[in-house]
Design a protein around this motif. Structure first.
Motif, PDB file in Angstrom:
ATOM      1  N   ILE A 192      52.879  60.887  40.381  1.00  0.00           N
ATOM      2  CA  ILE A 192      52.756  60.743  41.834  1.00  0.00           C
ATOM      3  C   ILE A 192      52.087  61.976  42.439  1.00  0.00           C
ATOM      4  O   ILE A 192      52.539  63.111  42.225  1.00  0.00           O
ATOM      5  N   ASP A 193      51.029  61.765  43.207  1.00  0.00           N
ATOM      6  CA  ASP A 193      50.335  62.846  43.907  1.00  0.00           C
ATOM      7  C   ASP A 193      50.996  63.079  45.267  1.00  0.00           C
ATOM      8  O   ASP A 193      51.748  62.240  45.779  1.00  0.00           O
ATOM      9  N   TYR A 194      50.698  64.229  45.871  1.00  0.00           N
ATOM     10  CA  TYR A 194      51.122  64.498  47.233  1.00  0.00           C
ATOM     11  C   TYR A 194      50.321  63.629  48.207  1.00  0.00           C
ATOM     12  O   TYR A 194      49.174  63.268  47.931  1.00  0.00           O
ATOM     13  N   PRO A 195      50.898  63.285  49.359  1.00  0.00           N
ATOM     14  CA  PRO A 195      50.085  62.668  50.414  1.00  0.00           C
ATOM     15  C   PRO A 195      48.973  63.625  50.822  1.00  0.00           C
ATOM     16  O   PRO A 195      49.172  64.855  50.836  1.00  0.00           O
ATOM     17  N   ARG A 196      47.815  63.105  51.132  1.00  0.00           N
ATOM     18  CA  ARG A 196      46.665  63.961  51.433  1.00  0.00           C
ATOM     19  C   ARG A 196      45.912  63.465  52.664  1.00  0.00           C
ATOM     20  O   ARG A 196      45.893  62.271  52.962  1.00  0.00           O
ATOM     21  N   TYR A 197      45.300  64.422  53.365  1.00  0.00           N
ATOM     22  CA  TYR A 197      44.375  64.088  54.436  1.00  0.00           C
ATOM     23  C   TYR A 197      43.083  63.528  53.835  1.00  0.00           C
ATOM     24  O   TYR A 197      42.866  63.594  52.624  1.00  0.00           O
ATOM     25  N   SER A 198      42.205  63.028  54.694  1.00  0.00           N
ATOM     26  CA  SER A 198      40.961  62.435  54.213  1.00  0.00           C
ATOM     27  C   SER A 198      40.061  63.454  53.511  1.00  0.00           C
ATOM     28  O   SER A 198      39.235  63.093  52.682  1.00  0.00           O
ATOM     29  N   ASP A 199      40.253  64.754  53.813  1.00  0.00           N
ATOM     30  CA  ASP A 199      39.444  65.784  53.162  1.00  0.00           C
ATOM     31  C   ASP A 199      40.050  66.271  51.855  1.00  0.00           C
ATOM     32  O   ASP A 199      39.532  67.183  51.219  1.00  0.00           O
ATOM     33  N   GLY A 200      41.176  65.661  51.459  1.00  0.00           N
ATOM     34  CA  GLY A 200      41.790  66.000  50.181  1.00  0.00           C
ATOM     35  C   GLY A 200      42.896  67.025  50.247  1.00  0.00           C
ATOM     36  O   GLY A 200      43.584  67.257  49.236  1.00  0.00           O
ATOM     37  N   GLU A 201      43.127  67.653  51.396  1.00  0.00           N
ATOM     38  CA  GLU A 201      44.189  68.647  51.513  1.00  0.00           C
ATOM     39  C   GLU A 201      45.556  67.962  51.586  1.00  0.00           C
ATOM     40  O   GLU A 201      45.692  66.850  52.118  1.00  0.00           O
ATOM     41  N   ILE A 202      46.581  68.635  51.077  1.00  0.00           N
ATOM     42  CA  ILE A 202      47.943  68.097  51.075  1.00  0.00           C
ATOM     43  C   ILE A 202      48.457  67.977  52.506  1.00  0.00           C
ATOM     44  O   ILE A 202      48.353  68.922  53.303  1.00  0.00           O
ATOM     45  N   SER A 203      49.015  66.812  52.844  1.00  0.00           N
ATOM     46  CA  SER A 203      49.489  66.559  54.205  1.00  0.00           C
ATOM     47  C   SER A 203      51.012  66.521  54.322  1.00  0.00           C
ATOM     48  O   SER A 203      51.545  66.433  55.421  1.00  0.00           O
ATOM     49  N   ALA A 204      51.723  66.580  53.197  1.00  0.00           N
ATOM     50  CA  ALA A 204      53.182  66.567  53.218  1.00  0.00           C
ATOM     51  C   ALA A 204      53.691  67.245  51.953  1.00  0.00           C
ATOM     52  O   ALA A 204      52.996  67.306  50.934  1.00  0.00           O
ATOM     53  N   VAL A 205      54.928  67.745  52.020  1.00  0.00           N
ATOM     54  CA  VAL A 205      55.533  68.462  50.895  1.00  0.00           C
ATOM     55  C   VAL A 205      56.697  67.650  50.336  1.00  0.00           C
ATOM     56  O   VAL A 205      57.142  66.657  50.942  1.00  0.00           O
ATOM     57  N   VAL A 206      57.184  68.062  49.189  1.00  0.00           N
ATOM     58  CA  VAL A 206      58.336  67.390  48.600  1.00  0.00           C
ATOM     59  C   VAL A 206      59.530  67.495  49.546  1.00  0.00           C
ATOM     60  O   VAL A 206      59.839  68.573  50.075  1.00  0.00           O
ATOM     61  N   GLU A 253      47.195  71.711  40.638  1.00  0.00           N
ATOM     62  CA  GLU A 253      45.786  71.468  40.323  1.00  0.00           C
ATOM     63  C   GLU A 253      45.564  70.116  39.673  1.00  0.00           C
ATOM     64  O   GLU A 253      44.457  69.585  39.703  1.00  0.00           O
ATOM     65  N   LYS A 254      46.600  69.567  39.071  1.00  0.00           N
ATOM     66  CA  LYS A 254      46.490  68.257  38.429  1.00  0.00           C
ATOM     67  C   LYS A 254      46.804  67.118  39.394  1.00  0.00           C
ATOM     68  O   LYS A 254      46.804  65.945  39.012  1.00  0.00           O
ATOM     69  N   LYS A 255      47.107  67.481  40.649  1.00  0.00           N
ATOM     70  CA  LYS A 255      47.448  66.521  41.708  1.00  0.00           C
ATOM     71  C   LYS A 255      48.651  65.664  41.300  1.00  0.00           C
ATOM     72  O   LYS A 255      48.640  64.437  41.405  1.00  0.00           O
ATOM     73  N   VAL A 256      49.686  66.354  40.849  1.00  0.00           N
ATOM     74  CA  VAL A 256      50.943  65.703  40.484  1.00  0.00           C
ATOM     75  C   VAL A 256      52.077  66.401  41.230  1.00  0.00           C
ATOM     76  O   VAL A 256      52.356  67.575  40.980  1.00  0.00           O
TER      77      VAL A 256
END
Length: 275
Positions: A192-206, A253-256
């Motif tokens: 499972i990846d983090y939620p992300r904005y359209s530009d790829g940045e993380i938009s929410a944390v665990v 970095e692995k988007k997990v």
């Protein structure tokens, strides 16, 4: 009665620390055993400790150019032209030459690969799949004889995925009789990846309710992420699942953000040394 599976006698075992150069437990132990190798030796087999990624160990970083524990696949082992400038690819060839070649008759019989994690997984046993009979038997043996923690089993390989870790260089051989048994293990189902904005940045944390809850049940509707505004994002699956590697620092970095697992009970056949 299930048939007994036979394996050759175990003669050569490798013990690796520092596959990731900032995971200090295995590095400390391997350096200790390199100074005191007699602690590892047994009458029935020879044990060889080694540092997997010496340059990364010297710099106390996970890796130099790429993750060494993702390079023992056919893509890198069989192509001398692939990413030739990468230190880890060159190190892959070196380890494969010393302890392999992977899949060959002359490869080491078994390899232990020692790791740390920043997530709250405690002492756990990591195997590629339930089809790896000797590692699964060894997990069962450890669980029965190590009483300080439960040592859950994490099966990391997705269906159809190639083994890619450093320990896959070795083959499986046997030093004793293991009777048939049933064992519980957690098998990876999804990363499972983090939620992300359209530009790829993380938009929410665990979400705080999920943090440090590795190997514990996650139910539909439970919060898994939290936005900067404090709004929860809920788990939308239909069934109870079990997370692990929650908020593992090395996996950004692995988007997990975490791995979801299913809990299974496997029946394993007896293993007997081949004479």
């Amino acid at each position: 009665m299930a048939p007994i599976h036979y394996l050759p006698s175990l003669k050569h075992v490798a013990i690796c620390g520092g596959t990731h150069g900032n995971e200090m437990s295995g590095i400390f132990l391997v350096k200790h055993w390199l100074r005191n190798p007699t602690e590892l030796q047994r009458d029935t087999f020879h044990a060889t400790p080694f540092l997997g990624n010496p340059r990364a160990v010297d710099k106390c970083v996970r890796y130099i150019d790429r993750d060494l524990n993702r390079t023992f696949s056919a893509e890198f082992l069989n192509s001398k032209d692939s990413d030739i400038e990468s230190y880890e690819v060159q190190r892959t060839w070196e380890v494969n030459q010393i302890f392999g070649p992977k899949g060959s008759f002359q490869a080491y019989d078994f390899m232990f690969d020692l790791h740390n994690t920043t997530s709250n997984m405690g002492a756990c046993l990591i195997v590629d799949s339930e089809h790896s009979l000797l590692p699964m038997h060894m997990c069962n043996y450890i669980q029965k004889h190590y009483t300080k923690s439960s040592c859950p089993i994490f099966l990391y390989q997705l269906p159809g995925e190639e083994t890619y870790g450093i320990s896959s260089v070795a083959k499986a051989a046997l030093g004793m009789l293991f009777p048939a048994f049933k064992i519980e293990a957690h098998k990876v189902a999804q990363r499972i990846d983090y939620p992300r904005y359209s530009d790829g940045e993380i938009s929410a944390v665990v979400h705080p309710n999920l943090q440090d809850k590795d190997f514990l049940p996650l139910k539909p509707g439970d919060p898994i992420f939290q936005t900067v505004n404090g709004e929860p994002i809920l788990y939308e699956g239909n069934d109870i699942t079990y997370p692990a590697f929650i908020n593992e620092a090395a996996y950004y970095e692995k988007k997990v953000a975490f791995v979801l697992m299913e809990k299974h009970t496997f029946s394993l056949p007896a293993l007997q040394k081949k004479f």
